[in-house]
Write a protein that holds these residues in place. Sequence first.
Motif, PDB file in Angstrom:
ATOM      1  N   ILE A 126      -8.381  26.335  -6.695  1.00 33.90           N
ATOM      2  CA  ILE A 126      -8.254  26.557  -8.140  1.00 33.90           C
ATOM      3  C   ILE A 126      -8.784  25.352  -8.911  1.00 33.90           C
ATOM      4  O   ILE A 126      -9.509  25.509  -9.900  1.00 33.90           O
ATOM      5  N   ASN A 127      -8.465  24.149  -8.449  1.00 33.02           N
ATOM      6  CA  ASN A 127      -8.976  22.944  -9.109  1.00 33.02           C
ATOM      7  C   ASN A 127     -10.494  22.885  -9.079  1.00 33.02           C
ATOM      8  O   ASN A 127     -11.125  22.450 -10.039  1.00 33.02           O
ATOM      9  N   SER A 128     -11.095  23.345  -7.969  1.00 32.22           N
ATOM     10  CA  SER A 128     -12.563  23.335  -7.885  1.00 32.22           C
ATOM     11  C   SER A 128     -13.171  24.284  -8.910  1.00 32.22           C
ATOM     12  O   SER A 128     -14.219  23.998  -9.484  1.00 32.22           O
ATOM     13  N   PHE A 129     -12.522  25.416  -9.164  1.00 33.69           N
ATOM     14  CA  PHE A 129     -13.008  26.333 -10.196  1.00 33.69           C
ATOM     15  C   PHE A 129     -12.908  25.689 -11.578  1.00 33.69           C
ATOM     16  O   PHE A 129     -13.808  25.796 -12.399  1.00 33.69           O
ATOM     17  N   LYS A 130     -11.800  25.016 -11.826  1.00 35.03           N
ATOM     18  CA  LYS A 130     -11.568  24.405 -13.138  1.00 35.03           C
ATOM     19  C   LYS A 130     -12.530  23.262 -13.421  1.00 35.03           C
ATOM     20  O   LYS A 130     -12.812  22.959 -14.580  1.00 35.03           O
ATOM     21  N   GLN A 131     -13.052  22.623 -12.382  1.00 38.21           N
ATOM     22  CA  GLN A 131     -13.951  21.486 -12.566  1.00 38.21           C
ATOM     23  C   GLN A 131     -15.402  21.902 -12.756  1.00 38.21           C
ATOM     24  O   GLN A 131     -16.225  21.085 -13.144  1.00 38.21           O
ATOM     25  N   ARG A 132     -15.707  23.146 -12.498  1.00 37.60           N
ATOM     26  CA  ARG A 132     -17.091  23.611 -12.641  1.00 37.60           C
ATOM     27  C   ARG A 132     -17.448  23.718 -14.111  1.00 37.60           C
ATOM     28  O   ARG A 132     -16.678  24.173 -14.927  1.00 37.60           O
ATOM     29  N   GLN A 133     -18.650  23.321 -14.405  1.00 40.77           N
ATOM     30  CA  GLN A 133     -19.179  23.493 -15.753  1.00 40.77           C
ATOM     31  C   GLN A 133     -19.923  24.819 -15.783  1.00 40.77           C
ATOM     32  O   GLN A 133     -20.525  25.214 -14.807  1.00 40.77           O
ATOM     33  N   GLY A 134     -19.867  25.500 -16.894  1.00 45.06           N
ATOM     34  CA  GLY A 134     -20.666  26.715 -16.990  1.00 45.06           C
ATOM     35  C   GLY A 134     -19.898  27.915 -17.440  1.00 45.06           C
ATOM     36  O   GLY A 134     -18.896  27.818 -18.143  1.00 45.06           O
ATOM     37  N   SER A 135     -20.340  29.055 -16.974  1.00 45.59           N
ATOM     38  CA  SER A 135     -19.900  30.318 -17.530  1.00 45.59           C
ATOM     39  C   SER A 135     -19.008  31.123 -16.588  1.00 45.59           C
ATOM     40  O   SER A 135     -18.785  32.302 -16.823  1.00 45.59           O
ATOM     41  N   LEU A 136     -18.488  30.505 -15.532  1.00 51.67           N
ATOM     42  CA  LEU A 136     -17.679  31.233 -14.564  1.00 51.67           C
ATOM     43  C   LEU A 136     -16.274  31.493 -15.099  1.00 51.67           C
ATOM     44  O   LEU A 136     -15.624  30.593 -15.621  1.00 51.67           O
ATOM     45  N   ILE A 137     -15.828  32.738 -14.943  1.00 48.34           N
ATOM     46  CA  ILE A 137     -14.432  33.107 -15.193  1.00 48.34           C
ATOM     47  C   ILE A 137     -13.894  33.667 -13.878  1.00 48.34           C
ATOM     48  O   ILE A 137     -14.521  34.517 -13.249  1.00 48.34           O
ATOM     49  N   VAL A 138     -12.737  33.164 -13.465  1.00 47.79           N
ATOM     50  CA  VAL A 138     -12.126  33.586 -12.213  1.00 47.79           C
ATOM     51  C   VAL A 138     -10.867  34.384 -12.526  1.00 47.79           C
ATOM     52  O   VAL A 138      -9.938  33.873 -13.157  1.00 47.79           O
ATOM     53  N   LEU A 139     -10.871  35.646 -12.103  1.00 39.51           N
ATOM     54  CA  LEU A 139      -9.730  36.534 -12.303  1.00 39.51           C
ATOM     55  C   LEU A 139      -8.963  36.669 -10.993  1.00 39.51           C
ATOM     56  O   LEU A 139      -9.564  36.817  -9.932  1.00 39.51           O
ATOM     57  N   PHE A 140      -7.646  36.633 -11.088  1.00 42.39           N
ATOM     58  CA  PHE A 140      -6.778  36.801  -9.930  1.00 42.39           C
ATOM     59  C   PHE A 140      -5.995  38.093 -10.104  1.00 42.39           C
ATOM     60  O   PHE A 140      -5.178  38.206 -11.030  1.00 42.39           O
ATOM     61  N   ASP A 141      -6.267  39.079  -9.246  1.00 40.28           N
ATOM     62  CA  ASP A 141      -5.474  40.301  -9.241  1.00 40.28           C
ATOM     63  C   ASP A 141      -4.187  39.988  -8.480  1.00 40.28           C
ATOM     64  O   ASP A 141      -4.224  39.725  -7.281  1.00 40.28           O
ATOM     65  N   LEU A 142      -3.074  39.993  -9.185  1.00 38.47           N
ATOM     66  CA  LEU A 142      -1.796  39.574  -8.625  1.00 38.47           C
ATOM     67  C   LEU A 142      -0.856  40.761  -8.440  1.00 38.47           C
ATOM     68  O   LEU A 142      -1.010  41.783  -9.106  1.00 38.47           O
ATOM     69  N   PRO A 143       0.148  40.605  -7.584  1.00 40.40           N
ATOM     70  CA  PRO A 143       1.143  41.671  -7.444  1.00 40.40           C
ATOM     71  C   PRO A 143       2.039  41.721  -8.690  1.00 40.40           C
ATOM     72  O   PRO A 143       2.005  40.805  -9.522  1.00 40.40           O
ATOM     73  N   PRO A 144       2.842  42.750  -8.815  1.00 37.83           N
ATOM     74  CA  PRO A 144       3.801  42.806  -9.926  1.00 37.83           C
ATOM     75  C   PRO A 144       4.783  41.636  -9.846  1.00 37.83           C
ATOM     76  O   PRO A 144       5.223  41.249  -8.765  1.00 37.83           O
ATOM     77  N   VAL A 145       5.117  41.108 -10.995  1.00 38.43           N
ATOM     78  CA  VAL A 145       5.947  39.905 -11.057  1.00 38.43           C
ATOM     79  C   VAL A 145       7.372  40.131 -10.550  1.00 38.43           C
ATOM     80  O   VAL A 145       8.012  39.203 -10.061  1.00 38.43           O
ATOM     81  N   LEU A 146       7.876  41.362 -10.621  1.00 39.69           N
ATOM     82  CA  LEU A 146       9.246  41.630 -10.191  1.00 39.69           C
ATOM     83  C   LEU A 146       9.363  41.963  -8.712  1.00 39.69           C
ATOM     84  O   LEU A 146      10.463  42.198  -8.214  1.00 39.69           O
ATOM     85  N   ILE A 147       8.253  41.996  -7.988  1.00 47.82           N
ATOM     86  CA  ILE A 147       8.244  42.372  -6.576  1.00 47.82           C
ATOM     87  C   ILE A 147       8.485  41.176  -5.656  1.00 47.82           C
ATOM     88  O   ILE A 147       9.149  41.290  -4.643  1.00 47.82           O
ATOM     89  N   SER A 148       7.904  40.037  -5.984  1.00 49.51           N
ATOM     90  CA  SER A 148       8.029  38.866  -5.120  1.00 49.51           C
ATOM     91  C   SER A 148       7.836  37.610  -5.955  1.00 49.51           C
ATOM     92  O   SER A 148       7.566  37.682  -7.150  1.00 49.51           O
TER      93      SER A 148
END
Length: 172
Positions: A126-148
């Motif tokens: 995640i830190n490596s994504f945040k340090q990149r310059q440019g136009s990248l957007i990283v989406l995380f498909d996560l489970p439902p918050v009440l499941i785990s």
Amino acid sequence: PHADSYRLLRTRVTQRMPQQGWVTLGITSARPRAGETLTSINLAITIAMDPKYSVLLIDADLKNPSVHRVFGISAEKGIADYLTTDTALEDLLISPGIERFAILPCVSKIDGSSELLGGLKMQALINSFKQRQGSLIVLFDLPPVLISDDVVTLSSKLDAMLMVVEDGVTKT
């Protein structure tokens, strides 16, 4: 019929995230089958349609991975391989046939998911994504918050979270 809604969501995300210096966005819901994966996929596609951006969609629902199946992609390795072995990230990325769009799949249900998501290797990724310059957007498909506790574990590491709610179903 819902394309305009996803375009509006894309516009809001692509305006807000660069203003804040954000790169990573987690997408979750309160309960299963509320549309978090559908929203993740459609948001990723609409972001990729804007030539100013590229998008990486990470299937971080390690308890019920489904992104690669929605695209009809058969993957042998995925995010768990990256987090538990020396497999290079580039060797795991899959193109669904849309320019400026890549998927990091999760190929099967993973035990110990919160430990993997909360581990040092995920933080470094995640830190490596945040340090990149440019136009990248990283989406995380996560489970439902009440499941785990996976969402709680990962959300503090991400720049922003999007909560998908079902009209007339999600009460709180």
